[in-house]
Design a protein around this motif. Structure first.
Motif, short mmCIF file in Angstrom:
data_model
loop_
_atom_site.label_atom_id
_atom_site.label_comp_id
_atom_site.label_asym_id
_atom_site.label_seq_id
_atom_site.Cartn_x
_atom_site.Cartn_y
_atom_site.Cartn_z
N GLY A 65 0.84 -1.10 0.04
CA GLY A 65 0.02 -0.11 0.04
C GLY A 65 0.89 1.23 -0.09
O GLY A 65 2.02 1.34 0.35
N LYS A 66 0.20 2.49 -0.26
CA LYS A 66 0.80 3.54 -0.29
C LYS A 66 1.03 4.17 1.13
O LYS A 66 0.34 3.93 1.94
N ASN A 67 2.42 4.90 1.26
CA ASN A 67 2.54 5.46 2.42
C ASN A 67 1.61 7.02 2.54
O ASN A 67 1.13 7.40 1.50
N PHE A 68 1.90 7.62 3.67
CA PHE A 68 0.87 8.99 3.82
C PHE A 68 1.64 9.95 3.06
O PHE A 68 2.88 10.21 2.93
N TYR A 69 1.06 10.94 2.78
CA TYR A 69 1.62 12.05 1.74
C TYR A 69 1.66 13.36 2.66
O TYR A 69 0.88 13.45 3.69
N THR A 70 2.73 14.18 2.39
CA THR A 70 3.17 15.33 3.03
C THR A 70 2.94 16.43 2.05
O THR A 70 3.28 16.29 0.86
N ASN A 71 2.91 17.66 2.28
CA ASN A 71 3.02 18.92 1.66
C ASN A 71 4.36 18.95 1.31
O ASN A 71 5.44 18.79 1.85
#
Length: 310
Positions: free
Chosen positions: A137-143
């Motif tokens: 699965g994908k990791n969390f996104y940041t700005n």
């Protein structure tokens, strides 16, 4: 004790002098005397002279040529080796071991020709069946990061803006003054001074002294000098009347002058002449040369003794 002369004890320190064996023999001078007199008498061993090595028999010790293997039979070493091999071959139980086939050589890379077991499935180059790959699965996104260095740009750091605090006038000097006052409160005594500061060997002013001068010593009182001793009357001089002596001159005796006669020496038992005891007596001593000859020439080696040459 003999009638005339000294006794044997007084002369040589022995009770009685031993008799001499060489009484009446002729005197033989030891000057230029050979060590071995028998070597110069009678016939001596005369060698036949040196021989030179030549083709003749005279150059050898034996009168005729002697063979080393005299009377030995002729032997053929090749024939003896063959007989030995035949005797050893009879000990074999069977024939020599021979392999069924020769060695097989591989033919090219990847070929199993000549191997014992052939190919193995574990080393097969065919691809194996694999399950379908399912990605995780994908990791969390940041700005994305904000552009700017942070100095002079607001809202680029974690905080929204830099908190501004007013700077007082000469803050560094005031802080240094507070630190110095706190340090003085902690100090209990004065500054530590070390008296080992290097100084010059000779002072500039030789009359300068750091230590206080000692008090001035008072001179001791002068003792009065006693007057010199003077006798009551001057000394009397010695004269013919003996007036300078302590006692008066004694009266002169009228005894006649008589010479004493020496008494004759008596030899009776009452008054014998004193004779001192005799000192240590000398005795015959063997010379060092005789001792060395006795040690080097004895019963065991007198036949093989040789005169050393220096």
């Amino acid at each position: 004790m003999p009638a005339e002369g000294k006794s044997d004890m007084e002369r040589i320190g022995l009770f009685s002098e031993m008799g001499y064996v060489t009484i009446g023999d002729k005197y033989v001078s030891h000057y230029m005397r050979p060590f071995n007199e028998a070597a110069s008498k009678n016939r001596q061993m005369l060698p036949g002279g040196t021989k030179t090595l030549s083709a003749l028999q005279t150059g050898y010790f034996e009168p005729q040529f002697v063979r080393i293997f005299d009377g030995e039979a002729y032997s053929n070493p090749v024939q003896l080796r063959r007989r030995y091999r035949l005797a050893e071959s009879k000990k074999n139980l069977g024939k020599a071991f021979l392999p069924s086939n020769g060695d097989k050589l591989p033919c090219g890379l990847g070929s199993y020709y000549g191997t014992i077991g052939g190919s193995y499935t574990y080393f097969s180059p065919q691809l194996k069946a694999k399950d379908r790959y399912i990605p995780p699965g994908k990791n969390f996104y940041t700005n994305p990061g904000k552009k700017g260095t942070g100095y002079g740009y607001a809202n680029l750091t974690i905080d929204e803006q830099y908190p501004h605090e007013p700077d007082g006038y000469e803050v560094e000097r005031m802080n240094a003054k507070k630190v110095q006052e706190e340090h003085k409160q902690l100090v209990k005594g004065g500054p530590f001074k070390l008296n080992l500061y290097p100084q010059e060997y000779f002072d500039m002013n030789p009359y300068f002294n750091d230590k206080p001068l000692p008090p001035v010593k008072k001179p001791p009182p002068e003792k009065p000098i006693a007057p010199p001793f003077k006798p009551s009357s001057p000394a009397k001089k010695v004269g013919g009347m003996k007036g300078g002596t302590f006692d008066p001159y004694p009266s002169h005796s009228t005894d006649p002058y008589v010479t004493k006669k020496s008494k004759a020496v008596t030899t009776n038992k009452e008054r014998q002449i004193f004779h001192p005891p005799p000192g240590p007596k000398s005795r015959p001593v063997t010379s060092i040369i005789t001792l060395n000859v006795t040690r080097s020439l004895n019963v065991k080696n007198y036949k093989t003794a040789q005169m050393p040459s220096y």
